[in-house]
Design a protein around this motif. Structure first.
Motif, short mmCIF file in Angstrom:
data_model
loop_
_atom_site.label_atom_id
_atom_site.label_comp_id
_atom_site.label_asym_id
_atom_site.label_seq_id
_atom_site.Cartn_x
_atom_site.Cartn_y
_atom_site.Cartn_z
N VAL A 129 -32.26 42.15 -2.49
CA VAL A 129 -33.14 41.40 -3.52
C VAL A 129 -34.54 41.21 -2.55
N LEU A 130 -34.55 41.23 -1.33
CA LEU A 130 -35.86 40.91 -0.62
C LEU A 130 -36.75 42.21 -0.79
N VAL A 131 -36.34 43.28 -0.99
CA VAL A 131 -37.04 44.69 -1.29
C VAL A 131 -36.99 44.94 -2.77
N ASP A 132 -36.28 44.27 -3.54
CA ASP A 132 -36.28 44.65 -5.04
C ASP A 132 -37.72 44.80 -5.56
N ARG A 133 -37.98 45.69 -6.28
CA ARG A 133 -39.42 46.00 -6.87
C ARG A 133 -39.98 44.71 -7.40
N ARG A 134 -39.11 44.24 -8.44
CA ARG A 134 -39.58 42.90 -9.04
C ARG A 134 -39.81 41.99 -8.08
N THR A 190 -17.64 37.71 -0.12
CA THR A 190 -17.62 37.42 1.31
C THR A 190 -18.96 37.12 1.92
N LEU A 191 -19.16 36.77 3.08
CA LEU A 191 -20.25 36.63 3.82
C LEU A 191 -21.18 38.15 3.77
N LYS A 192 -20.46 39.32 4.23
CA LYS A 192 -21.14 40.40 4.25
C LYS A 192 -21.77 40.91 3.02
N GLU A 193 -20.96 40.70 1.85
CA GLU A 193 -21.48 40.92 0.42
C GLU A 193 -22.90 40.23 0.07
N GLN A 194 -22.78 38.89 0.59
CA GLN A 194 -23.94 38.03 0.41
C GLN A 194 -25.22 38.42 1.09
N ILE A 195 -24.96 38.90 2.39
CA ILE A 195 -26.15 39.43 3.24
C ILE A 195 -26.54 40.67 2.60
N SER A 196 -25.80 41.30 2.38
CA SER A 196 -26.05 42.84 1.70
C SER A 196 -27.08 42.61 0.54
N LYS A 197 -26.63 41.57 -0.45
CA LYS A 197 -27.24 41.46 -1.52
C LYS A 197 -28.61 40.74 -1.33
N ILE A 220 -34.57 37.75 -11.93
CA ILE A 220 -33.11 38.73 -11.68
C ILE A 220 -32.03 37.87 -12.02
N PRO A 221 -31.55 37.67 -13.30
CA PRO A 221 -30.62 36.86 -13.60
C PRO A 221 -29.24 36.90 -12.87
N SER A 222 -28.87 37.90 -12.33
CA SER A 222 -27.62 38.25 -11.76
C SER A 222 -27.78 37.73 -10.26
N SER A 223 -28.88 37.54 -9.84
CA SER A 223 -29.07 37.10 -8.14
C SER A 223 -29.95 36.02 -8.12
N ARG A 224 -29.65 35.01 -8.85
CA ARG A 224 -30.77 33.69 -8.85
C ARG A 224 -30.87 33.16 -7.38
N GLN A 225 -29.58 32.89 -6.83
CA GLN A 225 -29.55 32.23 -5.51
C GLN A 225 -30.32 33.27 -4.51
N GLN A 226 -30.09 34.50 -4.82
CA GLN A 226 -31.01 35.37 -3.63
C GLN A 226 -32.44 35.37 -3.99
N THR A 227 -32.79 35.16 -5.20
CA THR A 227 -34.15 35.49 -5.39
C THR A 227 -34.64 33.65 -4.79
N PHE A 228 -34.42 32.63 -5.19
CA PHE A 228 -34.74 31.60 -4.41
C PHE A 228 -34.71 31.94 -3.33
N THR A 235 -32.05 25.64 3.52
CA THR A 235 -30.89 25.33 2.76
C THR A 235 -30.87 24.49 1.47
N PHE A 236 -32.00 23.39 1.81
CA PHE A 236 -32.33 22.56 0.68
C PHE A 236 -32.76 22.90 -0.43
N ASN A 237 -33.69 23.76 -0.34
CA ASN A 237 -34.57 24.33 -1.52
C ASN A 237 -33.67 25.43 -2.20
N VAL A 238 -32.93 26.21 -1.67
CA VAL A 238 -31.89 27.06 -2.21
C VAL A 238 -31.11 26.22 -2.89
N GLY A 239 -30.34 25.26 -2.22
CA GLY A 239 -29.22 24.38 -3.01
C GLY A 239 -29.79 23.66 -4.12
N TYR A 240 -30.91 23.18 -4.13
CA TYR A 240 -31.76 22.60 -5.05
C TYR A 240 -31.93 23.33 -6.22
#
Length: 471
Positions: free
Chosen positions: A150-155, A139-146, A338-346, A34-39
């Motif tokens: 991202v975890l399996v994104d090719r990049r 929503t939380l569901k959308e966050q988990i799905s996103k 992934i500019p649209s999903s920076r938090q998920q990339t972190f 949580t700290f590193n993603v928030g930071y």
């Protein structure tokens, strides 16, 4: 939230219990995540494309000063224990329950202070920050799905060796190498050696941060290829020094084995004559000296442990350089991947980081120094290749579709109801990249349309210039 998890973990050491300890370790994992993603997310909210590298280096350099403070606290506690007359039975450093409680109580106090500082941080975004392109989830569901996507994104998968390597290297410098300092007899004789290692690490992190801050303003994308090459060289020097200096099985058990090439005392032999002459001079002149002023001359000993400090200081300094470079590269590339999903990339970067660290800790009882170096060197080569490939991909995408469009149009006055504030000309797009206005040419279908579009763009460009000059 991350600060509260850290504080809970530190306070748990006031009640030493094995069940509470394992639960606290799980909380510590939540704290790091949580700290590193928030930071990282907060960093993108007050950083623009031009200032991200500088801000990341500055923040990381300041945060690594905590390692220096920990070294000072370690020396204070060790000195206080020696003055109270506590006998150390083992020839290796041992810690009493009181020392453990005091050390972690100090960390808990710092954690509480940090939570107060986090609560009062401004939440206003800087205009033109790179977080403006991040898509919010409702929503939380959308966050988990996103997050799963991202975890399996090719990049992300292409860059996985880089994230895995950072986790392996983190475990190596924060746990494995300090253990070898305690398990090597020639090094364990010096009780302040772990503190010196941490202090030199902080100096190295600060030096790399200052280098990044000064060069990133002059070199475009310094954290891409230039810093990656510097980082590769520094890591190579670290592994060469580790193999030459640390005995083979010092990672697993206490031993008195010789190192491969360089004895721990080799670096200090040039200082032997000078120190001995100073000692003789002081004795002959019968200078009255206080213990706090000349501690090094009180009990000079011609032995290995007096001269094992310089190689450890050099090793700690190199580790500091490498760690600061690793984290700067990771934050910068994750912000643009992934500019649209920076938090998920972190979050994905921390996931692979923790996965690699956990695997290394489980395998550590059967690994010697040479195995560590072989594994880390192999992953380092893969990480550098994938990182450079990803940097080239991000640079190409930025040239094709500039992500950082000038946001000054939102401040322009609206002359008529039919005019939109964010309308851009069809033939030419003006964007702000590294502080300079550039013009991207587009095909023009007709001469008349081209002339009208250029006229509109010239007007808007003059407005942007005026706003830029006023700011």
């Amino acid at each position: 939230m991350g600060g509260s998890f850290f504080t809970f973990y530190f306070l748990s050491f006031q009640f030493l219990n094995k069940f509470l300890y394992f639960f606290s370790c799980a909380v510590l994992g939540l704290a790091f995540a949580t700290f590193n993603v928030g930071y990282s997310g907060y960093l993108t909210e007050f950083s623009t494309r031009q200032t991200l590298e500088r801000n990341q280096a500055l923040n990381w350099g300041i945060s690594c000063l905590s390692v220096f403070c920990s070294g000072v606290l370690y020396m204070v506690l060790t000195t206080a224990s020696a003055q109270t007359g506590i006998e150390i039975v083992s020839k290796y450093r041992e810690y009493s329950d009181g020392e453990v409680r005091i050390f972690f109580l100090a960390m808990a106090i710092l954690g509480g202070i940090s939570m107060v500082l986090f609560a009062f941080l401004p939440d206003r975004r800087v205009e033109g920050c790179i977080a403006e392109t991040t898509e919010r989830t409702a929503t939380l569901k959308e966050q988990i799905s996103k997050m799963v996507r991202v975890l399996v994104d090719r990049r992300i998968l292409i860059l996985t060796p880089f994230y895995l390597y950072i986790g392996l290297f983190f475990s190596f410098w924060i746990s494995i190498v300090p253990t070898t300092l305690q398990f090597t007899k020639a090094l364990a004789e010096h009780k302040f050696l772990p503190a010196y290692f941490g202090m030199s690490f902080s100096v190295g992190s600060t030096a790399m941060s200052l280098l990044t801050m000064s060069v990133s303003s002059r070199v475009k994308n310094f954290s891409f290829k230039p810093l990656a090459i510097i980082n590769f060289i520094v890591h190579t020097l670290i592994y060469i020094l580790v193999v030459c200096l640390i005995p083979k099985w010092s990672t697993v058990m206490p031993n008195d084995e010789p190192s491969l090439l360089i004895p721990p005392s080799a670096f200090g032999k040039p200082f032997l004559t000078a120190l001995s002459e100073i000692h003789i001079f002081v004795e002959q002149k019968k200078v009255k000296r206080r213990r706090s002023v000349f501690p090094a001359l009180q009990n000079i000993r011609v032995s290995n442990y007096c001269f094992s400090i310089p190689p450890v200081l050099l090793l700690g300094f190199l580790f500091g350089l490498a760690d600061a470079a690793n984290n700067t590269c990771r934050t910068v590339i994750s912000s643009f991947l992934i500019p649209s999903s920076r938090q998920q990339t972190f979050g994905a970067s921390r996931f692979y980081h923790a996965l690699a660290a956990s695997i290394l800790f489980f395998a550590s009882p059967s690994l010697n120094v040479y195995t560590y170096v072989a594994v880390l060197s192999t992953v380092l080569i893969l990480a550098t290749i994938t990182y450079l490939y990803t940097c080239a991909h991000v640079s190409r995408e930025e040239r094709k579709q500039p992500s950082f469009i000038v946001t000054a149009f939102t401040d322009l006055p609206v002359k008529s109801p039919g005019t939109t504030r964010r309308s851009l000309c069809s033939a030419t797009t003006i964007h702000l990249l590294l502080g300079e206005l550039e013009k991207v040419e587009a095909p023009v279908q007709s001469t008349r349309t081209s002339t009208l579009s250029r006229t509109k763009c010239n007007k808007r460009r003059r407005r942007v210039d005026c706003i830029k000059n006023e700011r």
